[in-house]
Scaffold this active site. Structure first.
Site, mmCIF file in Angstrom:
data_model
loop_
_atom_site.group_PDB
_atom_site.id
_atom_site.type_symbol
_atom_site.label_atom_id
_atom_site.label_comp_id
_atom_site.label_asym_id
_atom_site.label_seq_id
_atom_site.Cartn_x
_atom_site.Cartn_y
_atom_site.Cartn_z
ATOM 1 N N LYS A 97 31.743 -8.215 70.856
ATOM 2 C CA LYS A 97 30.660 -8.266 69.869
ATOM 3 C C LYS A 97 30.502 -9.729 69.477
ATOM 4 C CE LYS A 97 30.534 -8.274 65.446
ATOM 5 N NZ LYS A 97 29.530 -9.366 65.351
ATOM 6 N N PRO A 98 29.458 -10.384 70.003
ATOM 7 C CA PRO A 98 29.269 -11.784 69.633
ATOM 8 C C PRO A 98 28.625 -11.863 68.254
ATOM 9 C CG PRO A 98 27.504 -11.095 71.097
ATOM 10 C CD PRO A 98 28.405 -9.897 70.918
ATOM 11 N N GLU A 157 42.596 -14.001 63.711
ATOM 12 C CA GLU A 157 42.607 -15.419 63.356
ATOM 13 C C GLU A 157 41.599 -15.562 62.231
ATOM 14 O OE1 GLU A 157 41.441 -18.796 62.761
ATOM 15 O OE2 GLU A 157 40.737 -19.035 64.833
ATOM 16 N N CYS A 205 37.862 -23.416 61.095
ATOM 17 C CA CYS A 205 38.907 -22.817 60.260
ATOM 18 C C CYS A 205 40.032 -23.797 59.989
ATOM 19 C CB CYS A 205 39.504 -21.605 60.964
ATOM 20 S SG CYS A 205 38.325 -20.312 61.207
#
Ligand code: SIN
Length: 493
Positions: free
Chosen positions: A188-189, A265, A299
């Site tokens: 799922k982009p 993540e 991040c």
């Protein structure tokens, strides 16, 4: 129509642009015909549309991946290696196109877009090489007449959910490992940047990845039910996600219903500490990269910059000077050093963090404002940011360098560790004792000691605390494999 739309992307190979999702080797539209409009954040112009898929398409994609699993998982490791090496070669061959595509849909500069394609391709190469090294063990036997071996087997169908800040690399960091291990996948982009994902799927297909091994389900309005199916389906055996901590927690809960393996993540709030014995030139240069890569949308970007009081003024003025020289603009244009943010919500968040810090006493050294009716926020340096500013507990994800003054090592360690998350942390000091102490005491999964950028395919990427579970890159293929013990008895010894 589709071909003229694809031509508008300006790629050398327009057939890399796909306006459909991919299920079982077929490019298809959403069953209800709904579409997601994808815009270029630098110009706010429409780039094109992709299908807004839902639960039915997700189930079909999972079923297709399950059907493809028996054949793909029993290919030899060398076969998967060879296909991944072809995939890597195609990513290199189409380097300019793939870099441009990343810039068009994410907004980062062309140099960063191409840099991301190289980073992304490196995961495919790395995991090709890991595929042939998923060794097991032969364990000295505790039982008479027996032998024991441990083998590694692919977990099965993997759900891959990825963010817009690295439209390509966050896919291959997961997909490369999954394919190398022998898993099949449903991706799922993100709705903001689906074209890179679809181009990767096209290249993987050209490299020889069979139908059904990679399925791509773009979605926006049905994201909750698609995400739920990807996590709760009994057919799916692993969920891997990069994105925010709140979403990671949600997916973790859903995946718990079937005790799936997970790699999460999630967000960070990286401290960047400059001690008075640091090399200030190096620290400033590193802060620029660490804070402003992708216009602050990674991040692992520094979110809180702690500077010891005796070097504070010098560091602040040198950093402000560097940031004043940035040139924001369309990432495709020559001379642009920093692109826009992904959308207006991202701009609003940065503005909220700036306003909050200023209201609590911070000073604006550079920038401090959004550019009206665009997705740009001026690269900003704030000094004297108080420790009760929101950005100390919330990741800004934008071009805001927030400088906080500190006095002692003990004090700054406490401040640095005072968040619920723990992805990356950085510090600058030339005192070897302090280097060891601080590196060990920072509550993060990755420490940069006298370095501001440490992401690399060969190094384990991941966090502790609420920054996630599992490691990617490096030995990350293990996250896509089960360990099986086989004990052979009655051997006649
Ligand atoms: C991220 O922002 O999630 C990834 C950053 C990196 O790989 O360096």
């Amino acid at each position: 129509m589709a071909s003229s739309q694809a031509a508008a992307f300006g790629l050398k190979d327009p057939s890399l642009i796909k306006f459909q999702g991919l299920i079982d080797g077929k490019w298809i539209d959403a069953k209800d015909g709904e579409k997601i409009i994808v815009t270029n954040p630098a110009t706010l112009e429409e780039l094109g549309t992709v299908p807004d898929m839902g639960l039915a398409e997700t189930k079909e994609a999972i079923d297709a991946a399950a059907r493809a699993f028996p054949a793909w998982s029993t290919t030899t490791a060398k076969h998967r290696h060879d296909i991944l090496i072809k995939f890597f070669a195609l990513m290199k061959e189409h380097h300019d196109d793939l870099g441009r595509l990343i810039t068009l849909e994410n907004g980062k500069t062309l140099a960063e877009g191409k840099g991301e394609n190289a980073y992304s391709a490196s995961f495919v190469e790395w995991f090709a090489e890991e595929a042939v090294r998923t060794y097991g063990e032969n364990i000295p036997t505790p039982f008479q007449n027996s032998r024991n071996i441990v083998i590694k087997q692919p977990v099965g169908v993997v759900s891959i959910l990825t963010p817009w800040n690295f439209p390509s690399a966050m896919i291959t960091r997961k997909l490369g490992a999954a394919l190398a291990a022998g898993c099949t996948t449903v991706i799922k982009p993100p709705p903001e940047t689906p074209f890179s994902a679809l181009a990767l799927a096209e290249l993987a297909h050209r490299a020889g990845v069979p139908d059904g091994v990679i399925n791509v389900v773009p979605t926006l309005k049905n994201v909750n039910e698609v995400g739920r199916e990807m996590c709760e389906s009994k057919i799916v055996k692993k969920v891997t996600f990069t994105g925010s901590t709140p979403v990671a927690k949600l997916l973790y809960k859903m995946a718990a219903s079937t005790l799936k393996k997970v790699s999460l993540e999630a967000g960070g709030n990286a401290p960047f500490i400059v001690f008075d014995d640091a090399n200030i030139d190096e620290a400033v240069a590193a802060a620029v990269i660490c804070k402003f890569r992708g216009s602050g949308q990674t991040c692992v970007c520094a979110n809180r910059i702690y500077v010891q009081s005796s070097v504070y003024a010098e560091f602040a003025s040198r950093l402000a000077e560097k940031v004043s020289a940035f040139k924001i603009g369309n990432g495709l244009e020559e001379g642009t050093t920093h692109g826009p943010l992904i959308h207006s919500r991202a701009v609003e968040k940065v503005a909220r963090h700036v306003d909050d810090a200023v209201a609590k006493g911070a000073q604006v050294l550079v920038g401090g404002k959004a550019i009206p009716n665009t997705s740009f926020f001026m690269p900003t340096v704030l000094s004297d940011v108080p420790t009760n500013a929101i950005l100390n507990s919330e990741e800004t994800f934008g071009p805001l360098a927030a400088l906080v003054k500190f006095e002692t090592e003990e004090e700054v360690i406490k401040l640095a560790n005072s968040t619920d998350v723990g992805l990356a942390g950085y510090f600058f000091s030339r005192d070897i004792g302090r280097v060891w102490r601080v590196a060990e005491r920072l509550e993060v999964g990755m420490v940069g000691a006298n370095i501001g950028a440490m992401s690399h395919t060969s190094l384990p990427f991941g966090g502790i605390k609420e920054s996630g579970i599992g490691r990617e890159g490096s030995h990350g293929i293990a996250e896509y494999m089960n360990t099986k013990l086989i004990v052979f008895g009655e051997l006649g010894y």
